[in-house]
Write a protein that holds these residues in place. Structure first.
Motif: not given
Length: 183
Positions: A125-147
């Motif tokens: 129950p928090v700001d969903q737009e900000k959570l959505f942005f954060l999950q995108s950032a998590v994806q990007a960071v982890v994928t970058g480290w994976s590469v």
């Protein structure tokens, strides 16, 4: 070859095995048909072309990330578990980062993915737009480290730090930096 009934799941599963062995460039509908012991036109009944098959593979890998996330009480725990799941899938399926870079996700798969993500995030129950942005950032960071972890020179860098630890530390830093912003 005898005609047989297939399922999309069976086709995608075999396609993933083929990509593991021969890479994304080694995937063809003809090779896949041969492995499934059908003629290539039979595959087109289920999946129209290689691009659609790549969409299915990418969607399946992403779904396997969600399947690994345990129940979480907080969005912070969910983000950390999500990052770990992405890392694990991308390390098990070493072709995943390349697939992410080179697959044009079609609208239907994109919308399905959005629904899946938003469904997961709606538990908090928090700001969903900000959570959505954060999950995108998590994806990007982890994928970058994976590469980075799969680069040809990774062994040389790995003597200085563990890639998974670095990826998870990065996720943790992202989560902590967003705590004051998400309410």
């Amino acid at each position: 070859m005898a005609r047989r009934n297939l399922t999309s799941e069976e086709i995608v599963s075999e396609a993933i095995k083929l990509v593991r062995e021969q890479g994304v460039d080694g995937l063809s509908m003809r090779k896949l048909a041969s492995r499934l012991k059908v003629q290539a036109p039979t595959l087109y009944y289920y999946i129209p072309d290689k691009s659609a098959l790549l969409n299915e593979i990418l969607t399946e890998l992403f779904a396997s990330c969600f399947a690994r996330i345990p129940p979480c009480k907080t969005w912070q725990d969910w983000m950390r578990a999500y990052g770990a799941a992405i890392w694990d899938v991308q390390q098990e399926e070493r072709f995943a980062p390349l697939l992410i870079l080179n697959t044009q996700l079609d609208e239907a798969h994109f919308q399905d993915t959005l629904v899946r993500i938003k469904s997961q995030l709606s538990a908090f129950p928090v700001d969903q737009e900000k959570l959505f942005f954060l999950q995108s950032a998590v994806q990007a960071v982890v994928t970058g480290w994976s590469v980075f972890a799969n680069a040809r020179y990774a062994e040389k860098v790995e003597q200085f730090f563990d890639f998974k630890d670095a990826a998870m530390d990065s996720v943790d830093s992202l989560v902590k930096s967003w705590e004051p912003k998400i309410h």
